[in-house]
Design a protein around this motif. Structure first.
Motif, PDB file in Angstrom:
ATOM      1  N   TYR A 139       0.587  -1.310   0.023  1.00 53.65           N
ATOM      2  CA  TYR A 139      -0.187   0.323  -0.101  1.00 53.65           C
ATOM      3  C   TYR A 139       0.914   1.328  -0.083  1.00 53.65           C
ATOM      4  CZ  TYR A 139      -2.931   3.756   1.680  1.00 53.65           C
ATOM      5  OH  TYR A 139      -3.576   4.586   1.972  1.00 53.65           O
ATOM      6  N   ALA A 140       1.991   1.194   0.937  1.00 47.14           N
ATOM      7  CA  ALA A 140       2.830   2.249   0.250  1.00 47.14           C
ATOM      8  C   ALA A 140       3.251   2.658  -0.372  1.00 47.14           C
ATOM      9  CB  ALA A 140       4.067   1.602   1.932  1.00 47.14           C
ATOM     10  N   GLU A 141       3.300   1.899  -2.112  1.00 47.50           N
ATOM     11  CA  GLU A 141       3.596   2.114  -3.178  1.00 47.50           C
ATOM     12  C   GLU A 141       2.732   3.030  -3.566  1.00 47.50           C
ATOM     13  OE1 GLU A 141       6.559   2.855  -4.163  1.00 47.50           O
ATOM     14  OE2 GLU A 141       7.684   1.822  -3.260  1.00 47.50           O
ATOM     15  N   ILE A 142       1.301   2.435  -3.506  1.00 42.97           N
ATOM     16  CA  ILE A 142       0.280   3.218  -4.242  1.00 42.97           C
ATOM     17  C   ILE A 142      -0.144   4.282  -3.440  1.00 42.97           C
ATOM     18  CG2 ILE A 142      -2.648   2.760  -4.049  1.00 42.97           C
ATOM     19  CD1 ILE A 142      -1.788  -0.432  -3.778  1.00 42.97           C
ATOM     20  N   LEU A 143       0.015   4.349  -2.087  1.00 41.27           N
ATOM     21  CA  LEU A 143      -0.344   6.198  -1.299  1.00 41.27           C
ATOM     22  C   LEU A 143       1.157   6.851  -1.982  1.00 41.27           C
ATOM     23  CD1 LEU A 143      -1.118   8.081   0.635  1.00 41.27           C
ATOM     24  CD2 LEU A 143       0.554   6.987   2.655  1.00 41.27           C
ATOM     25  N   LYS A 144       2.257   6.019  -2.385  1.00 44.44           N
ATOM     26  CA  LYS A 144       3.318   7.696  -3.269  1.00 44.44           C
ATOM     27  C   LYS A 144       2.705   7.859  -4.476  1.00 44.44           C
ATOM     28  CE  LYS A 144       6.464   5.013  -5.927  1.00 44.44           C
ATOM     29  NZ  LYS A 144       7.338   4.903  -6.376  1.00 44.44           N
ATOM     30  N   TYR A 145       2.330   7.114  -5.293  1.00 44.39           N
ATOM     31  CA  TYR A 145       1.539   7.538  -6.723  1.00 44.39           C
ATOM     32  C   TYR A 145       0.576   9.100  -6.399  1.00 44.39           C
ATOM     33  CZ  TYR A 145       3.739   3.260  -9.380  1.00 44.39           C
ATOM     34  OH  TYR A 145       4.757   2.903  -8.750  1.00 44.39           O
ATOM     35  N   ALA A 146      -0.203   8.741  -5.150  1.00 44.08           N
ATOM     36  CA  ALA A 146      -1.621   9.232  -5.093  1.00 44.08           C
ATOM     37  C   ALA A 146      -0.922  11.024  -4.715  1.00 44.08           C
ATOM     38  CB  ALA A 146      -2.360   8.976  -3.774  1.00 44.08           C
ATOM     39  N   LEU A 147       0.029  11.101  -3.796  1.00 44.86           N
ATOM     40  CA  LEU A 147       0.840  11.263  -3.233  1.00 44.86           C
ATOM     41  C   LEU A 147       2.284  12.463  -3.962  1.00 44.86           C
ATOM     42  CD1 LEU A 147       1.892  10.538   0.370  1.00 44.86           C
ATOM     43  CD2 LEU A 147       0.248  12.370  -0.152  1.00 44.86           C
TER      44      LEU A 147
ATOM     45  N   LEU B  89      12.565  13.666 -14.891  1.00 41.80           N
ATOM     46  CA  LEU B  89      11.377  13.261 -14.305  1.00 41.80           C
ATOM     47  C   LEU B  89      10.974  11.764 -13.231  1.00 41.80           C
ATOM     48  CD1 LEU B  89       7.717  13.996 -14.046  1.00 41.80           C
ATOM     49  CD2 LEU B  89       7.599  12.453 -15.761  1.00 41.80           C
ATOM     50  N   ARG B  90      11.608  10.626 -13.553  1.00 44.05           N
ATOM     51  CA  ARG B  90      11.309   9.892 -13.093  1.00 44.05           C
ATOM     52  C   ARG B  90      12.029   9.107 -11.424  1.00 44.05           C
ATOM     53  NH1 ARG B  90      12.262   3.333 -15.417  1.00 44.05           N
ATOM     54  NH2 ARG B  90      11.779   2.350 -13.568  1.00 44.05           N
ATOM     55  N   ALA B  91      12.321  10.534 -10.834  1.00 46.50           N
ATOM     56  CA  ALA B  91      13.549  10.814  -9.926  1.00 46.50           C
ATOM     57  C   ALA B  91      12.033  10.913  -8.736  1.00 46.50           C
ATOM     58  CB  ALA B  91      14.554  11.680  -9.861  1.00 46.50           C
ATOM     59  N   ILE B  92      10.494  11.372  -8.978  1.00 42.66           N
ATOM     60  CA  ILE B  92      10.127  11.387  -8.303  1.00 42.66           C
ATOM     61  C   ILE B  92       9.438  10.575  -7.486  1.00 42.66           C
ATOM     62  CG2 ILE B  92       8.914  14.186  -9.479  1.00 42.66           C
ATOM     63  CD1 ILE B  92       6.649  12.961 -10.095  1.00 42.66           C
ATOM     64  N   LEU B  93       9.536   9.214  -8.369  1.00 43.71           N
ATOM     65  CA  LEU B  93       9.480   7.959  -7.823  1.00 43.71           C
ATOM     66  C   LEU B  93      10.154   7.500  -6.605  1.00 43.71           C
ATOM     67  CD1 LEU B  93       8.993   5.588 -11.198  1.00 43.71           C
ATOM     68  CD2 LEU B  93       7.034   6.863  -9.805  1.00 43.71           C
ATOM     69  N   ASN B  94      11.310   7.601  -6.003  1.00 41.97           N
ATOM     70  CA  ASN B  94      11.548   8.171  -5.221  1.00 41.97           C
ATOM     71  C   ASN B  94      11.513   9.135  -3.859  1.00 41.97           C
ATOM     72  OD1 ASN B  94      14.015   6.368  -6.802  1.00 41.97           O
ATOM     73  ND2 ASN B  94      14.462   8.714  -7.646  1.00 41.97           N
ATOM     74  N   PHE B  95      10.624   9.489  -4.089  1.00 41.59           N
ATOM     75  CA  PHE B  95       9.477  10.002  -2.989  1.00 41.59           C
ATOM     76  C   PHE B  95       9.814   9.300  -1.657  1.00 41.59           C
ATOM     77  CE2 PHE B  95       5.920  10.863  -0.628  1.00 41.59           C
ATOM     78  CZ  PHE B  95       6.485  12.322   0.228  1.00 41.59           C
TER      79      PHE B  95
ATOM     80  N   ASN C 156      19.002  14.802  -4.261  1.00 38.20           N
ATOM     81  CA  ASN C 156      18.592  15.231  -4.369  1.00 38.20           C
ATOM     82  C   ASN C 156      17.245  14.720  -3.581  1.00 38.20           C
ATOM     83  OD1 ASN C 156      19.435  17.171  -6.781  1.00 38.20           O
ATOM     84  ND2 ASN C 156      19.703  15.374  -8.025  1.00 38.20           N
ATOM     85  N   LEU C 157      16.312  15.065  -3.120  1.00 40.83           N
ATOM     86  CA  LEU C 157      14.892  14.351  -2.802  1.00 40.83           C
ATOM     87  C   LEU C 157      13.708  14.958  -3.472  1.00 40.83           C
ATOM     88  CD1 LEU C 157      15.889  14.806   1.636  1.00 40.83           C
ATOM     89  CD2 LEU C 157      16.161  13.201  -0.049  1.00 40.83           C
ATOM     90  N   ILE C 158      12.932  14.179  -3.341  1.00 45.13           N
ATOM     91  CA  ILE C 158      11.700  14.140  -3.543  1.00 45.13           C
ATOM     92  C   ILE C 158      10.741  14.916  -2.557  1.00 45.13           C
ATOM     93  CG2 ILE C 158       9.577  13.099  -5.527  1.00 45.13           C
ATOM     94  CD1 ILE C 158      12.656  13.374  -6.167  1.00 45.13           C
TER      95      ILE C 158
ATOM     96  N   ASN D 194       1.063  16.872  -6.281  1.00 46.24           N
ATOM     97  CA  ASN D 194       2.023  17.297  -6.975  1.00 46.24           C
ATOM     98  C   ASN D 194       3.491  17.379  -5.790  1.00 46.24           C
ATOM     99  OD1 ASN D 194       4.017  19.341  -8.655  1.00 46.24           O
ATOM    100  ND2 ASN D 194       2.358  20.671  -8.432  1.00 46.24           N
ATOM    101  N   ALA D 195       5.257  16.817  -7.142  1.00 44.46           N
ATOM    102  CA  ALA D 195       6.065  16.242  -6.217  1.00 44.46           C
ATOM    103  C   ALA D 195       6.856  17.371  -6.841  1.00 44.46           C
ATOM    104  CB  ALA D 195       6.257  15.599  -5.866  1.00 44.46           C
ATOM    105  N   LYS D 196       8.406  17.845  -6.020  1.00 49.19           N
ATOM    106  CA  LYS D 196       9.085  18.231  -6.609  1.00 49.19           C
ATOM    107  C   LYS D 196      10.759  18.067  -6.789  1.00 49.19           C
ATOM    108  CE  LYS D 196      11.712  22.892  -6.989  1.00 49.19           C
ATOM    109  NZ  LYS D 196      11.259  24.680  -6.887  1.00 49.19           N
ATOM    110  N   ILE D 197      11.495  17.856  -6.949  1.00 49.33           N
ATOM    111  CA  ILE D 197      13.249  16.822  -7.365  1.00 49.33           C
ATOM    112  C   ILE D 197      13.552  18.640  -6.591  1.00 49.33           C
ATOM    113  CG2 ILE D 197      15.075  16.265  -7.864  1.00 49.33           C
ATOM    114  CD1 ILE D 197      13.233  15.248 -10.578  1.00 49.33           C
ATOM    115  N   LEU D 198      14.120  18.620  -5.570  1.00 48.48           N
ATOM    116  CA  LEU D 198      14.653  19.939  -4.956  1.00 48.48           C
ATOM    117  C   LEU D 198      16.104  19.483  -4.046  1.00 48.48           C
ATOM    118  CD1 LEU D 198      14.413  22.491  -4.370  1.00 48.48           C
ATOM    119  CD2 LEU D 198      13.097  22.242  -1.722  1.00 48.48           C
TER     120      LEU D 198
END
Length: 368
Positions: free
Chosen positions: A184-192, A242-248, A338-340, A347-351
């Motif tokens: 479920y953690a990964e499902i929630l990740k996509y939503a966030l 962009l794909r880096a946001i999957l590392n949130f 680089n953190l997400i 709406n996530a951002k690489i920072l």
């Protein structure tokens, strides 16, 4: 819910994700459609996988040249030693590049099998059949392979896309609740990170996923997650941007797992749940995410009775160990990593974030 097919469009590396009940019995037929030249098949699995799943897949393969390799379950098997054992099997049975390796299991099996597939004769056909929720919505899709080393998690690996992903949600019935929450953690990740509407849906339906109350709701969550992952991978296959946001949440999570020595004390999805909450808290600290949005996230954790404070699993003495692992992360550049982070839910951002000014204080804060 009817059979669902999602296409990952990557030109010559494109492949379908098929989601359907009772799919294991038809695995051979689906594989034949995509890899018609395959004659030999090596099924990689672990000791936790029900024998009925293995029997269903082997029976569905209309070939006399099908072989089985079973290894111990868990992150400790995801190493170069077992990679070599798989490759030795492929050589022993004289596999060629038209033949097929099938990964049946969770993320460990998928990552390990994918890595072995990518380096044997510079690439052999790979089919992912994930049996855990985490693998079904995340690790089986996108072509990231990897093994662990003493330096950290997934520090050795390749990008190598499967030819086919087969997802049978009925395999989830063999999982303990702990592993359903981890998935479920990964499902929630996509939503966030990219789907605010999906987050609102999860606020109402998450119990059905974790408890497998309604299979249609589970399939919907899997479908939405796979679509999200496919969308990002199609735009950035090799994680250039962009794909880096999957590392949130994952930068923290990987360090947590390493400190726990990849033991069963903390499984990947649990680490991600902790990591996402810390990343959300840091997003507030850095004046990106507002407090009300942060509260919605915390409320969802509480509603599902999910722990999110790392002081539940670590003590203050562990902070330096966690910090040291983060200093060796793949995403480090100088003193920054680089953190997400979240601008808002969906709406996530690489920072780039300073290790000493941003990371260490937020870790310390978790124990207050």
């Amino acid at each position: 819910m009817k059979k669902i097919t999602i296409k990952v469009n990557l030109n010559h590396n494109s492949y379908p994700i098929i989601i359907s009940e009772n799919l294991l019995n038809n695995a051979g037929l689906e594989i034949k459609k995509v890899i018609p030249k395959a004659v030999k098949f090596l099924l990689i699995t672990d000791k936790n996988i029900p024998k009925s799943y293995i029997h269903s897949i082997l029976s569905s393969l209309k070939s006399k040249k099908k072989y089985l390799f079973t290894l111990n379950a868990g992150e400790k098997s995801k190493n170069m030693n077992f990679t070599n054992k798989i490759i030795e099997k492929l050589f022993k049975y004289n596999f060629n590049r038209d033949d097929c390796l099938i990964a049946l299991g969770g993320g460990v099996i998928g990552d390990l099998s994918g890595f072995a597939s990518s380096i044997f004769k510079r690439g052999i056909n790979l089919v992912q059949i994930p049996t855990t929720l985490l693998a079904q919505v995340d690790s089986s899709i996108g072509g990231k392979t990897g093994i662990n080393s003493s330096e950290g998690k997934n520090m050795i690996g390749t990008f190598y896309q499967p030819k086919l992903v087969l997802i049978d949600p009925l395999t989830l019935k063999s999982l303990p609740r702990r592993h359903l929450i981890a998935g479920y953690a990964e499902i929630l990740k996509y939503a966030l990170i990219m789907n605010r509407k999906f987050f609102s849906w999860l606020e109402k339906n998450s119990h059905d996923i974790i408890n497998l109350t309604h299979i249609n709701q589970v399939m919907y969550a899997i479908k939405e997650s796979c679509k999200s992952k496919a969308t990002i991978v199609q735009r950035d296959e090799k994680e250039k941007n962009l794909r880096a946001i999957l590392n949130f949440g994952h930068t923290f999570a990987h360090a947590f797992e390493a400190v726990k020595k990849y033991s069963n004390d903390l499984i990947h999805g649990e680490a991600v749940l902790y990591g996402m909450m810390i990343a959300s808290s840091l997003s507030v600290k850095m004046k990106m995410l507002n407090i009300n949005e942060h509260q919605r996230i915390k409320d969802l954790y509480r509603k599902l009775n999910i722990n999110y404070k790392i002081k539940n699993i670590f003590n203050k003495k562990d902070i330096s160990k966690i910090f040291n692992y983060m200093k060796h992360d793949k995403k480090i550049s100088g003193s920054k990593i680089n953190l997400i982070l979240l601008k808002k839910i969906g709406n996530a951002k690489i920072l780039p974030s300073d290790l000493n000014k941003n990371i260490k204080p937020i870790l310390v804060e978790q124990f207050n």
